[in-house]
Design a protein around this motif. Structure first.
Motif, mmCIF file in Angstrom:
data_model
loop_
_atom_site.group_PDB
_atom_site.id
_atom_site.type_symbol
_atom_site.label_atom_id
_atom_site.label_comp_id
_atom_site.label_asym_id
_atom_site.label_seq_id
_atom_site.Cartn_x
_atom_site.Cartn_y
_atom_site.Cartn_z
ATOM 1 N N LEU A 145 0.620 -1.154 -0.130
ATOM 2 C CA LEU A 145 -0.161 0.041 0.051
ATOM 3 C C LEU A 145 0.825 1.189 -0.075
ATOM 4 N N LEU A 146 1.923 1.196 0.438
ATOM 5 C CA LEU A 146 2.814 2.389 0.550
ATOM 6 C C LEU A 146 3.442 2.690 -0.667
ATOM 7 N N GLY A 147 3.684 1.518 -1.219
ATOM 8 C CA GLY A 147 4.052 1.866 -2.752
ATOM 9 C C GLY A 147 3.212 2.347 -3.575
ATOM 10 N N ILE A 148 1.857 1.722 -3.439
ATOM 11 C CA ILE A 148 0.757 2.383 -4.346
ATOM 12 C C ILE A 148 0.380 3.817 -3.961
ATOM 13 N N LEU A 149 0.492 4.377 -2.689
ATOM 14 C CA LEU A 149 0.139 5.360 -2.434
ATOM 15 C C LEU A 149 1.287 6.392 -2.843
ATOM 16 N N VAL A 150 2.453 6.052 -2.726
ATOM 17 C CA VAL A 150 3.493 7.104 -3.101
ATOM 18 C C VAL A 150 3.615 7.162 -4.797
ATOM 19 N N ALA A 151 3.341 6.122 -5.474
ATOM 20 C CA ALA A 151 3.352 6.074 -7.002
ATOM 21 C C ALA A 151 2.191 7.000 -7.395
ATOM 22 N N TYR A 152 0.834 6.754 -6.916
ATOM 23 C CA TYR A 152 -0.063 7.682 -7.081
ATOM 24 C C TYR A 152 0.105 8.955 -6.899
ATOM 25 N N SER A 153 0.506 9.481 -5.592
ATOM 26 C CA SER A 153 0.801 10.797 -5.251
ATOM 27 C C SER A 153 1.915 11.503 -5.873
ATOM 28 N N ARG A 154 2.834 10.822 -6.283
ATOM 29 C CA ARG A 154 3.807 11.381 -7.157
ATOM 30 C C ARG A 154 3.272 11.495 -8.579
ATOM 31 N N GLY A 155 2.473 10.550 -9.021
ATOM 32 C CA GLY A 155 2.129 10.682 -10.541
ATOM 33 C C GLY A 155 0.968 11.910 -10.449
ATOM 34 N N ALA A 156 0.063 12.145 -9.517
ATOM 35 C CA ALA A 156 -0.835 13.307 -9.663
ATOM 36 C C ALA A 156 -0.056 14.481 -9.431
ATOM 37 N N TYR A 157 0.941 14.507 -8.688
ATOM 38 C CA TYR A 157 1.809 15.907 -8.501
ATOM 39 C C TYR A 157 2.449 16.135 -9.845
ATOM 40 N N GLU A 158 3.204 15.226 -10.675
ATOM 41 C CA GLU A 158 3.797 15.440 -11.918
ATOM 42 C C GLU A 158 2.697 15.676 -12.804
ATOM 43 N N VAL A 159 1.379 15.091 -12.961
ATOM 44 C CA VAL A 159 0.297 15.645 -14.090
ATOM 45 C C VAL A 159 0.034 17.000 -13.652
ATOM 46 N N LEU A 160 -0.534 17.122 -12.520
ATOM 47 C CA LEU A 160 -1.001 18.537 -12.293
ATOM 48 C C LEU A 160 -0.019 19.861 -12.158
ATOM 49 N N PHE A 161 1.202 19.652 -11.739
ATOM 50 C CA PHE A 161 2.094 20.678 -11.627
ATOM 51 C C PHE A 161 3.302 20.607 -12.491
ATOM 52 N N MET A 162 3.671 19.352 -13.056
ATOM 53 C CA MET A 162 4.838 19.325 -13.854
ATOM 54 C C MET A 162 4.595 18.870 -15.371
ATOM 55 N N ASN A 163 3.237 18.965 -15.727
ATOM 56 C CA ASN A 163 3.175 18.206 -16.878
ATOM 57 C C ASN A 163 3.741 17.090 -17.556
ATOM 58 N N GLY A 164 3.999 16.048 -16.227
ATOM 59 C CA GLY A 164 4.382 14.679 -16.501
ATOM 60 C C GLY A 164 3.413 13.925 -16.831
ATOM 61 N N ALA A 165 3.928 12.675 -16.932
ATOM 62 C CA ALA A 165 3.137 11.405 -17.153
ATOM 63 C C ALA A 165 2.641 10.470 -16.001
ATOM 64 N N GLY A 166 3.378 10.569 -14.995
ATOM 65 C CA GLY A 166 3.072 9.801 -13.697
ATOM 66 C C GLY A 166 3.443 8.456 -14.046
ATOM 67 N N TYR A 167 3.145 7.341 -12.940
ATOM 68 C CA TYR A 167 2.976 6.134 -12.873
ATOM 69 C C TYR A 167 1.796 5.355 -12.713
ATOM 70 N N PHE A 168 0.843 6.027 -13.339
ATOM 71 C CA PHE A 168 -0.365 5.464 -13.259
ATOM 72 C C PHE A 168 -0.613 3.996 -14.146
ATOM 73 N N ASP A 169 -0.071 3.889 -15.130
ATOM 74 C CA ASP A 169 -0.063 2.454 -15.671
ATOM 75 C C ASP A 169 0.390 1.416 -14.740
ATOM 76 N N SER A 170 1.591 1.720 -14.245
ATOM 77 C CA SER A 170 2.350 0.712 -13.145
ATOM 78 C C SER A 170 1.394 0.542 -12.097
ATOM 79 N N VAL A 171 0.741 1.476 -11.445
ATOM 80 C CA VAL A 171 0.245 1.440 -10.356
ATOM 81 C C VAL A 171 -1.433 0.463 -10.610
ATOM 82 N N THR A 172 -1.910 0.909 -11.746
ATOM 83 C CA THR A 172 -3.303 0.113 -12.141
ATOM 84 C C THR A 172 -3.091 -1.332 -12.296
#
Length: 820
Positions: free
Chosen positions: A258-285
């Protein structure tokens, strides 16, 4: 004066309906140029023939079940009671009614074909559906044309008598449902697939600013329900684990996941919303989808079995109540009260404690106490619930209702309701290998991530890289691979073991089997069985019996319902038939009759006048006197189930089981069979005359000595010990009949393979440890990227699915490669 017995030519004819051997001579029933072993089989054939349903016999050879007597349809009269019918009928209106029956006789495709064509025999039956695995028949019938009792009588007349108990087996079997898990799995699969589709531009290096941010937002929207709905089980598991951890327990493996899932989701959300990045959503889901697949694979086991049965599954739904001098009416068992009088016939179970006031009882208490020999009871004796009448009809007056009976109090006592003591408290170690890894793995990953993050932040003075490295390590080092290899490897183990007749409650049982240091066997019904052909009978006669004398003995003992008489009848099955008269059975003593102008006495040593040196033989002995002269005896030794001699020997063989495995025997029987069992157990390891509480106490004492106990039993008298043991295995001749609450159900014919099962469990755990070692290699590769702060989404998208696929391959091939 009786005529001399006439030998009958021994010509074996096979019954056209059931396939059993027909009786010799004129006793064979013939009809329509076909031979039948009894009138019951002939009747079923006649019914099918009249309705043009003889295709039943074309699908399988001799598909029917033997009908040795006329079915007693009045036993089903209790189904006319409105309260009983309301409990069994699933749905009813003015035109249709739905009911589901459990029918143990279903065994082949002919059964399915016949039951699904019942409407051709009875127009009142609208539709029939058969669940072969659960042995259930769902019928839709017209209540204006048929009553529930008539439906049950129709099935019974065809040889498919429904089994209806106080705690209906059908309703128990409908409890498991995986619908919520399937909803979560479907959502995770749908979202993961679409997220990967939207991530293709990132995979291919197509940097189009117009779509990159849009696809990132879409991926975030799709990933959110997957994390918080499909992954909700991990939130609950971790919360419970943390609450236990406060009380000194260990953290389970779901915490780092769960720690890995939440960190990946949070980092992905941050990258998408504030850094125009892609995130790790494919890996998480994708990770959550694979984990849910593992859970579904592990949980989808044996819906048709119940591992949590209680005594109600063994009790009848109704009994015959005496309302007049000799008039009986059906009454629901739950409605029995003090003062009611009931009548029990041969084979009926005593539903509540009662006073025997008419008839001679021959009560089999083996299910409750483990004592294999029925006890003779005279009028005025108190009979306890759970016993089975094996003699003629008897009348009882209820002294305690079902809820206050001895059996109910025994089941509901604190010792038998005791929850399984947590493995961590009892033995001071984690419950499973995965939980132990989760506990240490979490601490190790957090330590490495903190050190790497501190290095980049304080030493290299790069806060951005520090955050990236810290979060990347938590993402890539997630022990999801171990969490996936567990259900895949052990799930395959569950299914392969089930093909050998060994059904485990869940995958954790496989690991617990490898940790057991002591095996405790019940004797009666577990290691021993009643041999139908009498193979365990030893003859001791001064002069060998002649063929006529053996025939006389057989015809006399065949008149008795006593278990030893039944075994002796089977042993002498090939004798010619003779006539007998003036037969009398003296309860607790023996049989006396006149046959071939000779007085025949069969029974105890004192009853037949055996010499003093013959009166102290061990084991179960039947003495014989012919014409006033003592001739000798038949001795019934302990009949081990086939193959158990080799099984008990193999338990001590190196490599097959855990080294130093101790063996013990518990029995509610007398110690008459001690000498027969001495080659397999030491005297100090055999304990006879044990009550259910004694067995439970013995298990507790072994656990206090540091043993992990595997208990193998079969009856209600073993229920407390099975529940207290670290692993409880219920042995049964029919997996769909009653077995006490247990961790596993083992078909009696597969007990001989127990050493192989234990060896297979040990191999499964070695395979899981090997797969964990392989997963560490993947983690090391991922950490080499993560520690530098340059773990890109595409690297994570490659490494995490690749490691998952590798674990699935190792678990599948490894468990299938190894044979039991």
């Amino acid at each position: 004066m009786l005529a001399a017995p006439t030998p009958v030519t021994d010509i074996h004819t096979t019954c056209y309906h059931c396939g059993n051997d027909c009786p010799p001579g004129n006793e064979t029933v013939r009809f329509d140029d076909k031979a039948f072993c009894c009138a019951g089989c002939k009747t079923v054939y006649d019914v099918l023939s009249q309705h043009q349903l003889c295709q039943y016999y074309d699908l399988n050879t001799t598909p029917g079940s033997t009908r040795t007597d006329t079915p007693q349809l009045d036993r089903l009269s209790f189904l006319d009671l409105p309260d009983v019918a309301a409990q069994l009928i699933d749905f009813q209106n003015d035109t249709v009614a739905h009911v589901t029956f459990f029918v143990p006789a279903i065994h082949c495709s002919s059964c399915l074909w016949l039951l699904e064509h019942l409407y051709r025999i009875e127009p009142g039956v609208v539709q029939t559906r058969v669940d072969f695995l659960k042995k259930q028949v769902n019928l839709v019938f017209d209540p204006a044309q048929l009553s529930l009792r008539q439906v049950a009588e129709l099935l019974t007349s065809l040889g498919y008598e429904p089994l209806i108990s106080l705690n209906d087996v059908v309703r128990e079997g409908q409890k498991p449902t995986y619908r919520p898990l399937l909803y979560k799995l479907a959502l995770a699969g749908f979202c993961a697939g679409n997220i990967m589709l939207f991530s293709f531009p990132e995979y291919l290096g197509l940097d189009d600013a117009r779509f990159k941010h849009l696809f990132g937002i879409l991926n975030l929207v799709l990933a959110t329900p997957v994390v918080f709905y499909s992954g909700s089980g991990y939130f609950k598991s971790v919360w419970q684990s943390l609450r236990r951890h406060v009380r000194g327990r260990l953290i389970n493996i779901d915490f780092p996941i769960l720690l890995g899932i939440l960190v990946a989701y949070s980092r992905g959300a941050y990258e998408v919303l504030f850094m125009n990045g892609a995130g790790y959503f494919d890996s998480v889901t994708g990770l959550i989808f694979f984990l849910l697949c593992g859970k579904w694979f592990q949980q989808r086991t044996y819906d048709f079995l119940s591992f949590e049965r209680d005594y109600k599954s063994y009790f009848p739904l109704a009994v015959q109540q005496l309302t007049g001098a000799d008039h009986c009416e059906p009454v629901a068992v739950a409605d029995l009260k003090k003062g009611d009088r009931i009548r029990l016939r041969h084979g009926d179970l005593i539903p509540a404690d009662g006073l025997l006031y008419r008839g001679d009882g021959l009560i089999d208490y083996s299910f409750v106490t483990g004592e294999s020999v029925p006890e003779p009871k005279q009028a005025g004796t108190l009979l306890y619930a759970g016993g089975r009448q094996t003699g003629g009809s008897i009348d009882l007056e209820i002294v305690r209702g079902v809820s206050q009976s001895y059996l109910t109090q025994l089941w509901n006592s604190d010792t038998f309701r005791k929850d399984q003591t947590d493995q961590t408290n009892r033995h001071g170690s984690a419950k499973t290998f995965a939980d132990a890894v989760g506990n240490y793995f979490t601490a190790s990953v957090l330590t490495i991530a903190t050190l790497v993050g501190a290095y980049w932040f304080f030493y290299m003075n790069q806060p951005g890289t520090a955050v990236n490295a810290f979060t990347a390590i938590l993402i890539i080092a997630c022990p999801c691979v171990l969490s996936l290899s567990y259900p895949v490897a052990l799930g395959h183990g569950l299914r392969l073991l089930s093909k050998r007749g060994f059904y485990l409650k869940n995958a954790d049982v496989i690991e617990q089997l490898t940790r057991c240091t002591a095996i405790v066997f019940d004797k009666t019904g577990t290691l021993t069985e009643v041999a139908a052909n009498g193979q365990s009978v030893t003859e001791t006669f001064s002069t060998p019996l002649t063929g006529i004398e053996r025939a006389i003995i057989r015809v006399v003992v065949s008149q008795s319902a006593h278990p030893l008489s039944r075994r002796l009848t089977g042993y002498l099955h090939d004798c010619m038939p003779v006539r007998v008269e003036n037969f009398t059975e003296l309860t607790g003593q023996g049989l006396v009759a006149l046959a071939d102008n000779r007085l025949v006495k069969i029974g105890s040593a004192g009853f037949v006048g055996a010499p003093r040196d013959q009166q102290h033989k061990s084991g179960s002995v039947v003495h014989v006197s012919l014409g006033g002269q003592y001739r000798g005896s038949f001795r019934f030794t302990a009949q081990l189930r086939p193959g158990l001699t080799q099984m008990l020997t193999d338990l001590n063989r190196p490599g097959r089981t855990r080294p130093g495995l101790s063996r013990y025997l518990l029995s509610g029987d007398t110690d008459a069979t001690r000498a027969d069992l001495r080659p397999y157990f030491t005297d100090t390891a055999m304990h006879f005359g044990c009550s259910p509480a004694d067995k439970l106490q013995f298990i507790e004492e072994l656990q206090q000595q540091g043993h992990r106990v595997l208990m193998i039993g079969d009856g209600l008298n073993d229920a407390g010990a099975l529940k207290q043991a670290d692993i409880g295995i219920a042995v049964t001749d029919d997996t769909l009949h009653f077995t006490p609450a247990s961790d596993a159900i083992l078909e009696a014919g597969s007990l001989r393979q127990l050493p192989g099962f234990l060896g297979y469990a040990r191999f499964g755990m070695r395979l899981i440890r090997f797969s964990f070692g392989v997963s560490l290699l993947y983690n090391l590769v991922g950490l080499s990227f993560a520690a530098t702060g340059h773990l890109s989404p595409i690297v994570a998208a490659i490494l995490m699915p690749l490691s998952s696929a590798t674990m699935v391959l190792i678990g599948t091939v490894g468990m299938r490669w190894r044979t039991v």
